[in-house]
Every structure is written in C-alpha cells, then in structure tokens.
Design an enzyme around this catalytic site. Sequence first.
Site, PDB file in Angstrom:
ATOM      1  N   GLU A 226      -5.365   7.227   6.068  1.00 36.53           N
ATOM      2  CA  GLU A 226      -6.354   6.308   5.504  1.00 36.53           C
ATOM      3  C   GLU A 226      -6.705   5.212   6.510  1.00 36.53           C
ATOM      4  O   GLU A 226      -7.871   4.815   6.638  1.00 36.53           O
ATOM      5  CB  GLU A 226      -5.823   5.688   4.206  1.00 36.53           C
TER       6      GLU A 226
ATOM      7  N   GLU B 221       2.252   1.847  -3.403  1.00 36.94           N
ATOM      8  CA  GLU B 221       1.226   2.447  -4.274  1.00 36.94           C
ATOM      9  C   GLU B 221       1.217   3.972  -4.124  1.00 36.94           C
ATOM     10  O   GLU B 221       1.038   4.706  -5.104  1.00 36.94           O
ATOM     11  CB  GLU B 221      -0.136   1.846  -3.921  1.00 36.94           C
ATOM     12  N   HIS B 222       1.414   4.472  -2.906  1.00 35.76           N
ATOM     13  CA  HIS B 222       1.471   5.917  -2.674  1.00 35.76           C
ATOM     14  C   HIS B 222       2.759   6.514  -3.237  1.00 35.76           C
ATOM     15  O   HIS B 222       2.739   7.540  -3.927  1.00 35.76           O
ATOM     16  CB  HIS B 222       1.397   6.211  -1.170  1.00 35.76           C
TER      17      HIS B 222
ATOM     18  N   HIS C 172       0.831  -1.200   0.000  1.00 31.08           N
ATOM     19  CA  HIS C 172       0.000   0.000   0.000  1.00 31.08           C
ATOM     20  C   HIS C 172       0.871   1.258   0.000  1.00 31.08           C
ATOM     21  O   HIS C 172       0.604   2.229  -0.725  1.00 31.08           O
ATOM     22  CB  HIS C 172      -0.913  -0.025   1.229  1.00 31.08           C
TER      23      HIS C 172
END
Length: 474
Positions: free
Chosen positions: A105, A27-28, A24
């Site tokens: 998030e 991905e950022h 994750h």
Amino acid sequence: MSAAAMVVHAGSFHEKAECQGLAHFCEHMIFMGSKKYPDENELDSFLSRNSGSTNAFTELEYTNYHFDVAPDKFREGLDIWAQFFIDPLMKEDSVEREVTAVHSEFEMAKTDDYCRKLQIIQEAVMKKDHPQSGFFWGNRKSLWDDPKTIKKTAYDMLHDWYPRNYSSSWMKLVIQFSPHSLDEQQKWVEEVFSLVPSRNLQKALDEPDWSLGSAFKGQNVSKLIKYFPTADGHTVDIMWSLPSQKEFFRVKPLHFYGWLIGHEGKGSILSYLKQKDWAHEIYAGNSGQACEMNKYHSELSIQFRLTDAGLENWDNVLAVVFSYLKMLETLSEEDQLRIFNEIKKIEAINWATKEDKKAMQNCIDAAESMIDFKDSKRWLDGDDLIFDYDSQMLRGILNHMTAKNCTVILSSKNYESCVDIVEEWMGGKYSIDDLSSETIESWANAPVLSELFVPSSNKYLAEDIKVKEDEPSL
C-alpha cells in the site's frame, strides 16, 4: 444491504517512534482470525458467499472498521466480525505477510504528489519527535527493520500496543439493518459486543499529549519549498497552520474562507489571475482530511494550477492572495453576515437534496461523527450543516493568515536541477529556503486591488425546495 462500522479512538498519533505505521499494521492484523473463528479467511469467505464486503482504514486519531452483507445473514456476520474486537489472534505466522501488504500500500502511495508533499512538510517544517511529524503509512523498514534496533519484532510491538490502545471504553458502533426492529437489533448488539474487553482503562495508554500544540508552533514556518513532482504541470500551494478548529463545527470558519477565496466569479482571485494568464484553477480551504483537521492543528491552504507565466510570477500570484485577504479585513458586518447566510443556505439545500448513500457509508460516517461530536443530535449532520454565526470568530481567522507565518510549495518539473534533498520515506526531491524578508514585506504591504471584491448576493438560491405536486402538466 445491512452494514456496521466500528470506530476505535486510537490511530497513528498513538504510535511509538520506533515502530511507525503500527496502527495501520494493527488494522491489517486484526482481521487475521479470532479465538472463536480461527480461520483467517472466515469473514471474507462468509461475506463473499453472501454479497458482502469488508474494509478498514487508519486515521491519525482513530481507526474505522466496517462491513456489509445480505440482511438475512447480518446477525451471523456481526458475530464473526465482532470477534476481532473481542479476542483477535494476530498470529506470529501472519506478521511478515501483513507487513508486506502494508508495504505494498505504501509503494502505491509513494508516487502520489499530495502524499509526497505532506511528507516533505513533516520532515522539513514540523517539530521533530512531535506526533504530527510521524511516518503513518508504515513500510517494511519501519515495521520490520526498525523494531530490531531495540531488540523487538513487529509481533512484539503489536501485542504490546494493541491492549494498551484498544478498549470498549472508546469504541463507537453503528449498524444499519432495516428488516428487524430496533429492540431486536439492540439485543443482538448487546449479546455480541458486551464481550469486548474494556481492560479497566479510561483512556488509551498511548494517548497523545494534546498540550503540545501544533507541530508548527515555535517553528520558523516562513519557508519556500521547491518540489520536483511526478505529474506534469505547475502548482503553487500556500498554507497556514491554525489552532484546531474541530470544536467550532457549528460555525465552520475555514469553510467560510475556503468558499470566499475559492470563488471563481467576477471579483475573485482566480478571475483576476486568469486575466493575467497566470493561473487556470484554484482550490482553497480545508479538505477535512485528518492531516488537515485534527486536535493539534487545522490547516487552511490555497493551491493554484499555474501557467508557465504564472510560475515565473508565483510571488505576484500570492501577492494577489494577500491583497484579497486585506480586502476581507475591511468587509462590512452586513456583507459578512449576508455571505455567511448564503453559504449556510447552500449547505442546507445540499443536505436536504443529497442522494442516499449506501448503508456501509452511512455507518462509516455516523461512527466517525460519534467521535467528533459530543452532541448526539449532530451525528448525522454535524459535518455538513452550518449552524451559528460568530463574527468575532470569523474575523479572528484572518489574524492567522499573514505573510509572516505561511509556507509556500512550488511544484514543477522545471525544478529538476535545483532540488538537492531527498525526503526520507517517499523519496520526494525538494529544496527549502526561508522566504526572503523582501517577499514577506511586499506581501504584507500588498495594496487592495480594485478588481477584487466579494460575490454579490445570489438571487437564484431556492427559498422552498419542496416538490410541488399540484403543478399543471405541460
């Protein structure tokens, strides 16, 4: 709008235990500039000037990146976007900021009851150190603090993990761009994406060991979990972990049973429970989300929203479920085939009459299908349509749905005083006990109730969905 989506067949299952949430985080970070376009805001600025947008999400087995933009700017946008897969910078001075973004998030998700219950199942029921039992969201602790225990930083872990798991060999690209010919679009793709490195890899170096089987395998899953939720109301969930059903998309056996169990008409479980004033809503089946359908296992679950009386009688509520399952075991071949064909027809009608999606969503869905389905003919409809009838496969599912191998979760604010465990990551409060042998035996021996039966034939299903153009006006 013109759009593109790229699926990289590497996700949260590919992470290291000492840096959970790394996929994750990658991905950022991948959006933080490239060698050709080093400005971190290059793509966002370009898209905002040209009616576009971009996003991404990380799943357990893959990561999906996508964007859309005005058609006359697609070629330029495609080049900027492609550089993230060719030579991303992922600079050290961006790391802490993006760790904070990931943590934000996580903070938004941590109060969601679905997420909390999933994390509790991972902690309390699954095998430890199995890829399924990881903490996939990532937060400041898992990404910033935990790597320091092995004298690493999030930056170190990222630049080690990325080249091991990102390769053109397992990327799937879909574009939707109508004003130009297919030949011209293919030329653009080849010019830009031929530079994505393969690194001479045939598979990700951190590819999970799929031979491990389900994280539930070999565990005592006959558990009763009581959970103190954030939302009001009472629910009971019962779930079974089955062998992965991903390859059986042509039959979709879990959809078959989800449809039958979740039916709300005469003879249904919910109809019976409403008469008892025990429940007022049901969900049954498999949502298709990665945690419920992956290469390790497939989940079939049933959730009831209960009345106060239903909460008091939760064991009797689930006894009705096992009574219904026992009835299904004796279902005639004729009725099973009839119901299967009706579900198949309903899905075909839904497929033929569904509204057009936006270009970006079309690309997202098709790119994921390229990962899931080897047959290219199924890249557009494999998730939606049912193709083949297999009686043995359908009946075999019931063998997994027994009273001995189910996990039950009761959720109610009534349990505030009796939950004594706090889940590590999201802070959900719960208690856990074995289901009693008496309860299991009573469910296993539940009599078939005469009030429970399968739906009768639906005579209102359309035989022809073509629009008639020669009908006289009223």
